[in-house]
Design a protein around this motif. Structure first.
Motif, PDB file in Angstrom:
ATOM      1  N   TYR A  81       0.800  -1.215   0.000  1.00 41.88           N
ATOM      2  CA  TYR A  81       0.000   0.000   0.000  1.00 41.88           C
ATOM      3  C   TYR A  81       0.842   1.278   0.000  1.00 41.88           C
ATOM      4  O   TYR A  81       0.426   2.282  -0.578  1.00 41.88           O
ATOM      5  CB  TYR A  81      -0.934   0.024   1.208  1.00 41.88           C
ATOM      6  CG  TYR A  81      -2.032  -1.017   1.162  1.00 41.88           C
ATOM      7  CD1 TYR A  81      -2.880  -1.109   0.056  1.00 41.88           C
ATOM      8  CD2 TYR A  81      -2.220  -1.910   2.205  1.00 41.88           C
ATOM      9  CE1 TYR A  81      -3.881  -2.058  -0.002  1.00 41.88           C
ATOM     10  CE2 TYR A  81      -3.226  -2.866   2.156  1.00 41.88           C
ATOM     11  CZ  TYR A  81      -4.051  -2.946   1.054  1.00 41.88           C
ATOM     12  OH  TYR A  81      -5.048  -3.891   1.006  1.00 41.88           O
ATOM     13  N   ARG A 171      -8.054   4.984   4.424  1.00 45.04           N
ATOM     14  CA  ARG A 171      -8.862   3.854   3.954  1.00 45.04           C
ATOM     15  C   ARG A 171      -8.024   2.592   3.823  1.00 45.04           C
ATOM     16  O   ARG A 171      -8.456   1.493   4.194  1.00 45.04           O
ATOM     17  CB  ARG A 171      -9.507   4.199   2.615  1.00 45.04           C
ATOM     18  CG  ARG A 171     -10.824   4.981   2.750  1.00 45.04           C
ATOM     19  CD  ARG A 171     -11.391   5.373   1.409  1.00 45.04           C
ATOM     20  NE  ARG A 171     -10.846   6.659   0.983  1.00 45.04           N
ATOM     21  CZ  ARG A 171     -11.141   7.258  -0.164  1.00 45.04           C
ATOM     22  NH1 ARG A 171     -11.969   6.679  -1.015  1.00 45.04           N
ATOM     23  NH2 ARG A 171     -10.612   8.430  -0.462  1.00 45.04           N
ATOM     24  N   ASN A 172      -6.803   2.757   3.313  1.00 46.63           N
ATOM     25  CA  ASN A 172      -5.940   1.588   3.152  1.00 46.63           C
ATOM     26  C   ASN A 172      -5.493   1.022   4.488  1.00 46.63           C
ATOM     27  O   ASN A 172      -5.329  -0.186   4.635  1.00 46.63           O
ATOM     28  CB  ASN A 172      -4.723   1.953   2.296  1.00 46.63           C
ATOM     29  CG  ASN A 172      -5.066   2.039   0.822  1.00 46.63           C
ATOM     30  OD1 ASN A 172      -6.143   1.617   0.413  1.00 46.63           O
ATOM     31  ND2 ASN A 172      -4.164   2.580   0.028  1.00 46.63           N
ATOM     32  N   GLY A 193     -12.607  -8.449  -4.455  1.00 44.24           N
ATOM     33  CA  GLY A 193     -12.041  -7.258  -5.088  1.00 44.24           C
ATOM     34  C   GLY A 193     -11.679  -6.140  -4.125  1.00 44.24           C
ATOM     35  O   GLY A 193     -11.266  -5.056  -4.549  1.00 44.24           O
ATOM     36  N   GLN A 194     -11.797  -6.391  -2.806  1.00 45.12           N
ATOM     37  CA  GLN A 194     -11.507  -5.336  -1.840  1.00 45.12           C
ATOM     38  C   GLN A 194     -10.043  -4.923  -1.873  1.00 45.12           C
ATOM     39  O   GLN A 194      -9.718  -3.730  -1.812  1.00 45.12           O
ATOM     40  CB  GLN A 194     -11.894  -5.799  -0.431  1.00 45.12           C
ATOM     41  CG  GLN A 194     -13.384  -5.989  -0.247  1.00 45.12           C
ATOM     42  CD  GLN A 194     -13.732  -6.444   1.152  1.00 45.12           C
ATOM     43  OE1 GLN A 194     -13.522  -5.728   2.127  1.00 45.12           O
ATOM     44  NE2 GLN A 194     -14.262  -7.664   1.258  1.00 45.12           N
ATOM     45  N   ASP A 196      -7.914  -5.213  -4.397  1.00 43.47           N
ATOM     46  CA  ASP A 196      -7.642  -4.490  -5.642  1.00 43.47           C
ATOM     47  C   ASP A 196      -8.133  -3.047  -5.558  1.00 43.47           C
ATOM     48  O   ASP A 196      -7.477  -2.128  -6.069  1.00 43.47           O
ATOM     49  CB  ASP A 196      -8.320  -5.192  -6.820  1.00 43.47           C
ATOM     50  CG  ASP A 196      -7.600  -6.472  -7.221  1.00 43.47           C
ATOM     51  OD1 ASP A 196      -6.426  -6.632  -6.831  1.00 43.47           O
ATOM     52  OD2 ASP A 196      -8.218  -7.309  -7.908  1.00 43.47           O
ATOM     53  N   ARG A 197      -9.291  -2.843  -4.936  1.00 48.47           N
ATOM     54  CA  ARG A 197      -9.823  -1.491  -4.806  1.00 48.47           C
ATOM     55  C   ARG A 197      -8.886  -0.611  -3.978  1.00 48.47           C
ATOM     56  O   ARG A 197      -8.627   0.546  -4.334  1.00 48.47           O
ATOM     57  CB  ARG A 197     -11.205  -1.530  -4.153  1.00 48.47           C
ATOM     58  CG  ARG A 197     -11.851  -0.146  -4.040  1.00 48.47           C
ATOM     59  CD  ARG A 197     -13.328  -0.232  -3.731  1.00 48.47           C
ATOM     60  NE  ARG A 197     -13.603  -0.831  -2.433  1.00 48.47           N
ATOM     61  CZ  ARG A 197     -14.113  -2.049  -2.243  1.00 48.47           C
ATOM     62  NH1 ARG A 197     -14.402  -2.811  -3.290  1.00 48.47           N
ATOM     63  NH2 ARG A 197     -14.343  -2.501  -1.032  1.00 48.47           N
ATOM     64  N   HIS A 198      -8.350  -1.174  -2.918  1.00 46.17           N
ATOM     65  CA  HIS A 198      -7.459  -0.389  -2.064  1.00 46.17           C
ATOM     66  C   HIS A 198      -6.081  -0.203  -2.700  1.00 46.17           C
ATOM     67  O   HIS A 198      -5.428   0.828  -2.464  1.00 46.17           O
ATOM     68  CB  HIS A 198      -7.358  -1.037  -0.689  1.00 46.17           C
ATOM     69  CG  HIS A 198      -8.600  -0.834   0.138  1.00 46.17           C
ATOM     70  ND1 HIS A 198      -8.778   0.247   0.958  1.00 46.17           N
ATOM     71  CD2 HIS A 198      -9.742  -1.557   0.216  1.00 46.17           C
ATOM     72  CE1 HIS A 198      -9.968   0.177   1.531  1.00 46.17           C
ATOM     73  NE2 HIS A 198     -10.576  -0.907   1.098  1.00 46.17           N
ATOM     74  N   ALA A 200      -5.786   0.331  -5.780  1.00 45.40           N
ATOM     75  CA  ALA A 200      -6.054   1.460  -6.694  1.00 45.40           C
ATOM     76  C   ALA A 200      -5.972   2.784  -5.949  1.00 45.40           C
ATOM     77  O   ALA A 200      -5.481   3.784  -6.501  1.00 45.40           O
ATOM     78  CB  ALA A 200      -7.433   1.290  -7.331  1.00 45.40           C
ATOM     79  N   TYR A 201      -6.424   2.814  -4.683  1.00 47.52           N
ATOM     80  CA  TYR A 201      -6.263   4.026  -3.871  1.00 47.52           C
ATOM     81  C   TYR A 201      -4.785   4.380  -3.741  1.00 47.52           C
ATOM     82  O   TYR A 201      -4.400   5.556  -3.811  1.00 47.52           O
ATOM     83  CB  TYR A 201      -6.855   3.834  -2.482  1.00 47.52           C
ATOM     84  CG  TYR A 201      -8.357   3.661  -2.422  1.00 47.52           C
ATOM     85  CD1 TYR A 201      -9.191   4.283  -3.353  1.00 47.52           C
ATOM     86  CD2 TYR A 201      -8.946   2.890  -1.427  1.00 47.52           C
ATOM     87  CE1 TYR A 201     -10.568   4.118  -3.301  1.00 47.52           C
ATOM     88  CE2 TYR A 201     -10.320   2.728  -1.358  1.00 47.52           C
ATOM     89  CZ  TYR A 201     -11.128   3.335  -2.288  1.00 47.52           C
ATOM     90  OH  TYR A 201     -12.479   3.174  -2.212  1.00 47.52           O
ATOM     91  N   GLU A 204      -3.523   6.046  -6.811  1.00 49.18           N
ATOM     92  CA  GLU A 204      -3.958   7.446  -6.884  1.00 49.18           C
ATOM     93  C   GLU A 204      -3.113   8.324  -5.964  1.00 49.18           C
ATOM     94  O   GLU A 204      -2.759   9.454  -6.317  1.00 49.18           O
ATOM     95  CB  GLU A 204      -5.439   7.549  -6.506  1.00 49.18           C
ATOM     96  CG  GLU A 204      -6.383   6.944  -7.525  1.00 49.18           C
ATOM     97  CD  GLU A 204      -7.841   7.167  -7.158  1.00 49.18           C
ATOM     98  OE1 GLU A 204      -8.257   8.340  -7.095  1.00 49.18           O
ATOM     99  OE2 GLU A 204      -8.557   6.179  -6.922  1.00 49.18           O
TER     100      GLU A 204
END
Length: 442
Positions: A81, A171-172, A193-194, A196-198, A200-201, A204
């Motif tokens: 992360y 969030r991460n 997919g949780q 993968d979503r994090h 992506a954070y 960003e």
């Protein structure tokens, strides 16, 4: 080690909800039940040793630190992360990057950074509301984030992108805690997919930092801040850090630098609010203080009682409440033998409240850290870790906290909005909320 009392996987699973919410009461119960060390079974053939034994902690962190390294909880799980920086790496990579980052926090650099942080702190305290009970945790988070951002980037227009980055990291962090405390659900976190979503954070967040770094490189400006130092740092062969490595180190400075400080400030202000007699002594010290811009570090040394208050808050609520290490080879200490690959979790939260050493360990007594007493505490007190991996920004953080407490007390009298602080241990030890009333002194 196999003779240690062991908590079964079933017992961990039975307590999974309370462990996910706050593992500290579960730790306390088992230290009270089993003594200074015990094992927790986390897999069919894998167990973790929990300890608050001061001899073991000193042995692992200082005396024989070369025999241990950080676990995959940090070097893999956290690193995915925030990247591979000095917080999330081992071995030669860590040693090299530590040497490159360390000069940013030497005395000469800190002299200039203190002036930057003082201005940022004043601007943020101007935003504190007076007269009503409010949760000041977000305000302190913004304050610490702005101090790190402005020390890194020397920019006044940094608030919006930094708030976005702060949101991603928070969030991460919550996701990572779920992964660590519920390892039996990792398959679901991946499948749903949780993760993968994090991730992506994280991308960003890295993109935000990449844009800021690119703007600095293109401008060609030399602002003599932390970013300049990292851009100018060189490996032994004369090459600079890759952009990926640079972003990782900046991300570590943000993540570790702002959150631990914000949490520690929240605990400190709450404790001062709970103890108005101690708060008054700290206020009088701040009121008689004159800040010397020519020698800022030396002048801050005159706020010694405020520093003692912060040190006592760090004892009761250490930001790194648990430190993990893995044995690289077989080792023995205090009658206990560790096999290679044994993971040891050292509870600084419990060590800092070790009743066999600390007098009235649950009470807030800043006088413990009076002049001439700190050496007596060295085996039982690790607010910034210890040994070669001690927090690289410990002095930066302490100066920031001293200035913030002093400036806050000069403007406000503090009253607590609750009687008991509820804890929210994530990567670092956080308060659930810090409801305080700031009463203007004007």
């Amino acid at each position: 080690m196999h003779q240690l009392p062991t908590i079964s996987r079933w017992e961990v699973f039975k307590n999974r909800k309370r462990i996910l919410k706050n593992p500290l009461p579960f730790h306390r119960e088992n230290f009270d039940r089993f003594g200074d060390s015990f094992r927790v079974q986390i897999g069919r053939a894998k167990a973790v040793v929990f300890t608050r034994d001061p001899l073991i902690v000193k042995h692992i962190l200082q005396k024989q630190h070369k025999r241990y390294q950080k676990s995959t909880l940090q070097t893999v799980d956290l690193a995915k992360y925030i990247g591979h920086g000095i917080l999330t790496s081992n071995g030669e990579y860590w040693r090299t990057h530590r040497r490159m980052v360390q000069p940013a926090f030497h005395k000469k650099k800190l002299q200039g950074l203190i002036l930057i942080m003082k201005r940022a702190i004043g601007e943020e305290i101007d935003r504190f509301p007076a007269g009503m009970v409010v949760d000041v945790a977000p305000l302190l988070g913004d304050l610490a984030f702005q101090v790190v951002a402005k020390s890194l980037f020397s920019r006044a227009d940094i608030r919006e992108p930094m708030q976005q980055l702060q949101g991603f990291t928070e969030r991460n962090q919550k996701m990572l805690i779920r992964e660590m405390r519920q390892p039996y659900f990792k398959w679901w976190f991946r499948l749903s997919g949780q993760i993968d979503r994090h991730l992506a954070y994280s991308e960003e967040g890295r993109a935000i930092l990449d844009r800021i770094i690119t703007e600095r490189v293109i401008s060609g400006e030399d602002r003599d801040d932390l970013l300049d130092m990292l851009l100018q740092a060189r490996y032994e062969d004369g090459t600079a850090m890759t952009r990926e490595d640079l972003i990782a180190e900046v991300m570590v400075l943000f993540t570790a630098g702002h959150e631990t400080t914000a949490n520690a400030l929240g605990f400190t202000l709450f404790l001062l609010g709970k103890h108005p007699d101690i708060q008054e002594i700290a206020f009088l010290e701040a009121a008689g203080f004159t800040f010397n811009e020519g020698e800022p570090m030396e002048s801050l040394a005159n706020l010694s009682f405020i520093q003692q208050c912060i040190e006592e808050a760090l004892r009761l609520y250490p930001p790194a409440y648990v430190i993990d290490r893995v044995a690289l080879e077989a080792d023995a200490v205090n009658g206990m033998e560790f096999q290679a690959d044994t993971m040891v979790l050292m509870s600084l939260y419990e060590l800092h409240r070790y009743a066999a050493f600390w007098d009235a360990p649950e009470e807030f007594r800043p006088g413990r850290f009076g002049a001439g007493r700190k050496n007596d505490l060295s085996n039982f007190y690790y607010p910034f870790g210890a040994g070669p991996r001690m927090c690289v920004g410990n002095n930066f953080a302490m100066y920031e906290m001293i200035l913030t407490v002093a400036e806050t007390l000069l403007r406000f009298r503090i009253e607590p909005g609750i009687e008991v602080m509820e804890l929210n241990p994530l990567i670092s030890l956080k308060p659930k909320a810090v409801p305080l009333r700031f009463i203007s002194r004007n």
